[in-house]
Design a protein around this motif. Structure first.
Motif, PDB file in Angstrom:
ATOM      1  N   UNK A 190       0.851  -1.185   0.000  1.00 16.37           N
ATOM      2  CA  UNK A 190       0.000   0.000   0.000  1.00 16.37           C
ATOM      3  C   UNK A 190       0.888   1.236   0.000  1.00 16.37           C
ATOM      4  N   UNK A 191       0.659   2.108  -0.936  1.00 15.39           N
ATOM      5  CA  UNK A 191       1.372   3.380  -0.986  1.00 15.39           C
ATOM      6  C   UNK A 191       0.471   4.436  -1.591  1.00 15.39           C
ATOM      7  N   UNK A 192       0.535   5.652  -1.093  1.00 20.06           N
ATOM      8  CA  UNK A 192      -0.301   6.736  -1.605  1.00 20.06           C
ATOM      9  C   UNK A 192       0.573   7.761  -2.328  1.00 20.06           C
ATOM     10  N   UNK A 193       0.262   7.986  -3.589  1.00 22.67           N
ATOM     11  CA  UNK A 193       0.983   8.991  -4.367  1.00 22.67           C
ATOM     12  C   UNK A 193      -0.018   9.756  -5.226  1.00 22.67           C
ATOM     13  N   UNK A 194       0.322  11.009  -5.519  1.00 21.81           N
ATOM     14  CA  UNK A 194      -0.610  11.846  -6.271  1.00 21.81           C
ATOM     15  C   UNK A 194       0.150  12.889  -7.070  1.00 21.81           C
ATOM     16  N   UNK A 195      -0.267  13.074  -8.313  1.00 21.00           N
ATOM     17  CA  UNK A 195       0.321  14.109  -9.152  1.00 21.00           C
ATOM     18  C   UNK A 195      -0.189  15.481  -8.708  1.00 21.00           C
ATOM     19  N   UNK A 196       0.677  16.496  -8.677  1.00 20.17           N
ATOM     20  CA  UNK A 196       0.213  17.827  -8.256  1.00 20.17           C
ATOM     21  C   UNK A 196      -0.707  18.487  -9.270  1.00 20.17           C
ATOM     22  N   UNK A 197      -0.665  18.048 -10.537  1.00 13.89           N
ATOM     23  CA  UNK A 197      -1.515  18.626 -11.574  1.00 13.89           C
ATOM     24  C   UNK A 197      -2.117  17.515 -12.424  1.00 13.89           C
ATOM     25  N   UNK A 198      -3.364  17.732 -12.861  1.00 16.68           N
ATOM     26  CA  UNK A 198      -4.046  16.755 -13.707  1.00 16.68           C
ATOM     27  C   UNK A 198      -4.193  17.259 -15.141  1.00 16.68           C
ATOM     28  N   UNK A 199      -3.676  18.456 -15.418  1.00 19.99           N
ATOM     29  CA  UNK A 199      -3.740  18.996 -16.772  1.00 19.99           C
ATOM     30  C   UNK A 199      -2.508  19.852 -17.021  1.00 19.99           C
ATOM     31  N   UNK A 200      -2.236  20.092 -18.300  1.00 20.55           N
ATOM     32  CA  UNK A 200      -1.065  20.891 -18.659  1.00 20.55           C
ATOM     33  C   UNK A 200      -1.438  21.844 -19.789  1.00 20.55           C
ATOM     34  N   UNK A 201      -0.935  23.067 -19.694  1.00 19.03           N
ATOM     35  CA  UNK A 201      -1.266  24.085 -20.684  1.00 19.03           C
ATOM     36  C   UNK A 201      -0.178  24.216 -21.740  1.00 19.03           C
ATOM     37  N   UNK A 202      -0.609  24.462 -22.943  1.00 17.77           N
ATOM     38  CA  UNK A 202       0.313  24.751 -24.037  1.00 17.77           C
ATOM     39  C   UNK A 202       0.682  26.236 -23.971  1.00 17.77           C
ATOM     40  N   UNK A 219      -4.730  14.113 -17.618  1.00 18.40           N
ATOM     41  CA  UNK A 219      -4.505  12.753 -17.135  1.00 18.40           C
ATOM     42  C   UNK A 219      -5.603  12.404 -16.134  1.00 18.40           C
ATOM     43  N   UNK A 220      -5.948  11.122 -16.066  1.00 15.15           N
ATOM     44  CA  UNK A 220      -6.998  10.662 -15.156  1.00 15.15           C
ATOM     45  C   UNK A 220      -6.576   9.338 -14.532  1.00 15.15           C
ATOM     46  N   UNK A 221      -7.283   8.936 -13.490  1.00 16.95           N
ATOM     47  CA  UNK A 221      -7.102   7.612 -12.905  1.00 16.95           C
ATOM     48  C   UNK A 221      -5.735   7.392 -12.294  1.00 16.95           C
ATOM     49  N   UNK A 222      -5.194   6.178 -12.507  1.00 14.93           N
ATOM     50  CA  UNK A 222      -3.915   5.811 -11.904  1.00 14.93           C
ATOM     51  C   UNK A 222      -2.764   6.667 -12.405  1.00 14.93           C
ATOM     52  N   UNK A 223      -2.954   7.368 -13.503  1.00 12.40           N
ATOM     53  CA  UNK A 223      -1.902   8.255 -13.998  1.00 12.40           C
ATOM     54  C   UNK A 223      -1.678   9.429 -13.058  1.00 12.40           C
ATOM     55  N   UNK A 224      -2.664   9.731 -12.214  1.00  9.63           N
ATOM     56  CA  UNK A 224      -2.513  10.892 -11.333  1.00  9.63           C
ATOM     57  C   UNK A 224      -2.727  10.597  -9.853  1.00  9.63           C
ATOM     58  N   UNK A 225      -3.238   9.417  -9.494  1.00 10.88           N
ATOM     59  CA  UNK A 225      -3.348   9.080  -8.070  1.00 10.88           C
ATOM     60  C   UNK A 225      -3.318   7.565  -7.895  1.00 10.88           C
ATOM     61  N   UNK A 226      -2.511   7.098  -6.949  1.00  9.81           N
ATOM     62  CA  UNK A 226      -2.441   5.669  -6.631  1.00  9.81           C
ATOM     63  C   UNK A 226      -2.632   5.489  -5.134  1.00  9.81           C
TER      64      UNK A 226
END
Length: 425
Positions: A118-130, A139-146
């Motif tokens: 068990x480990x908790x990790x999370x991306x600080x951002x779920x979108x990126x601007x051009x 990004x959604x799902x496991x790509x941004x939070x586990x």
């Protein structure tokens, strides 16, 4: 960071005298913890049961990440996972369940078993601007939070990530959303990251707390009580169902503090009381047009449309009173936006039969098959926490969350809400 190793398996049928084996429950003992999750019936007619078994040892969460590429020697944690056997899992489960004995029914085999950390990790951002300042990468799902996989909370939250993004993205691509930003960015689409980052953060915090409590022991030494564990256990249902989430105020969520025209429903939101930022829950109703009993969620499919739900008051049949004024105004609001972007729906509290000619003609034109009275089994007004003397107007987002909850007289507020969500025509 050190975290516990957990073992999981799905089995066809278990032999055990424990009465709660067909209920979702957690069993604590001095030997550790086991979570029991009853699962579905399979083609053979038997039922699956999932067990999450705590391993009494600890593993180092950093060890796997520090192993150098090409190193033939696996970390001790990887070795430990690789050495897990079915006999070991059942041995640990039986130690927890003692004096009850648990075993697989003869002639069947587990659907699967595995060991995981068990480990908790999370991306600080779920979108990126051009460079042009517009969000174009998401990004959604496991790509941004586990987090831990218990009870499908990761899968359910991931699907809600995707749905939250998909309807906003579809509206943006179809040109339905107003572009109010100076750089031309879509202000509705921008709410995806704000809403889902906050949800993921709540989930990570809950998961860390729950995993710690699940791995702990219920005794005076740890200070962990059964009641505390039970409360956290129940709170987890909010993440697996989505009904416990509450979005913060934004362009799409108008909190009661935004205007005196807002309504605050009475009752518990978990049981259905209308709350801005929470799911609009299902009720049973009787459709006026054909006198059939309907489930409201079946009547409002997830098709990308907003819903303008009018809960009329008991003055519905009185001309020039607030209910009829609200119906006519809401029909006008719906007509100001692209066709098919807003569905008008009506719930009334009257017990007596009436004719279409006694209410505004816009109801039959826009909501003939979405006009409902109360069912015998449920009182929608009581469930939603709205009085029949007052009534209310509910703006429901395409994902089923309440965007605004207003008085029948707050027609300007309702119009302003939709102007912030959809273009006008």
């Amino acid at each position: 960071l050190r975290i516990n190793l957990h073992l999981g398996l799905d089995v066809v049928e278990l032999h055990i005298g424990l009465a709660d084996i067909r209920n979702r429950c957690a069993v604590h003992s001095e030997s550790g913890s086991v979570m029991v999750i009853p699962r579905e019936q399979i083609a053979t007619g038997e039922y699956l049961t999932r067990l999450y078994v705590q391993d009494p040892g600890d593993v180092d969460a950093k060890a796997d990440r520090t192993t150098t590429p090409g190193d033939e020697k696996k970390s001790s944690d990887k070795k430990k996972r690789a050495e897990v056997t079915l006999e070991y899992i059942f041995g640990q489960a039986n130690a927890v369940f003692a004096p009850y004995k648990i075993k697989i029914r003869e002639g069947t085999v587990p659907d699967w078993y595995a060991a995981y950390q068990i480990g908790q990790r999370m991306s600080p951002k779920f979108s990126s601007r051009t460079p042009d300042g517009v969000d174009r990468i998401f990004i959604v799902g496991d790509a941004c939070h586990t987090h831990s996989p218990k009870a499908g909370q990761g899968m359910n939250v991931s699907m809600m990530d995707s749905f939250n993004l998909s309807w906003k993205l579809a509206h943006s691509i179809l040109g339905l959303t107003p572009h109010a930003s100076e750089n031309g960015a879509d202000t509705v689409l921008e709410t995806f990251e704000a809403e889902r980052v906050d949800t993921a953060r709540q989930l990570i915090e809950f998961d860390a707390k729950f995993s710690h409590m699940f791995s702990g022991k219920l005794n005076a030494e740890t200070g962990l009580t059964h009641d505390e564990f039970l409360k956290v256990f129940r709170d987890g249902s909010g993440f697996t169902s989505g009904c416990g989430l509450e979005y913060k105020p934004s362009r799409l969520i108008w909190s009661p503090q935004n205007s005196d025209d807002m309504v605050v429903a009475t009752g518990d939101p978990i049981n259905g009381a209308l709350t801005v930022g929470r799911r609009f829950l299902n009720v049973e109703l009787k459709r006026y047009a054909d006198n059939t009993t309907r489930q409201l969620h079946d009547e409002l499919p997830s098709n990308g449309r907003y819903r303008l739900m009018v809960l009329t008051s008991s003055d519905l049949l009185e001309p020039d009173r607030q209910s009829q004024k609200a119906l006519e105004a809401c029909a006008t609001i719906a007509d100001k936006h692209p066709a098919g972007s807003i569905d008008l729906a009506i719930i009334h509290p009257l017990k007596e039969r009436f004719e279409w000619t006694q209410i505004p003609s816009c109801v039959k034109r826009l909501a003939e098959m979405r006009t409902y009275g109360l069912a015998k089994t449920e009182d929608a007004y009581k469930i939603y926490g709205i009085t029949k003397e007052q009534g209310a107007i509910v703006a429901i987002r395409p994902d089923g969350y309440v965007g605004a909850l207003c008085r029948l007289s707050a027609l300007d507020t309702v119009e302003k809400y939709f102007q912030g969500c959809l273009i006008t025509i």
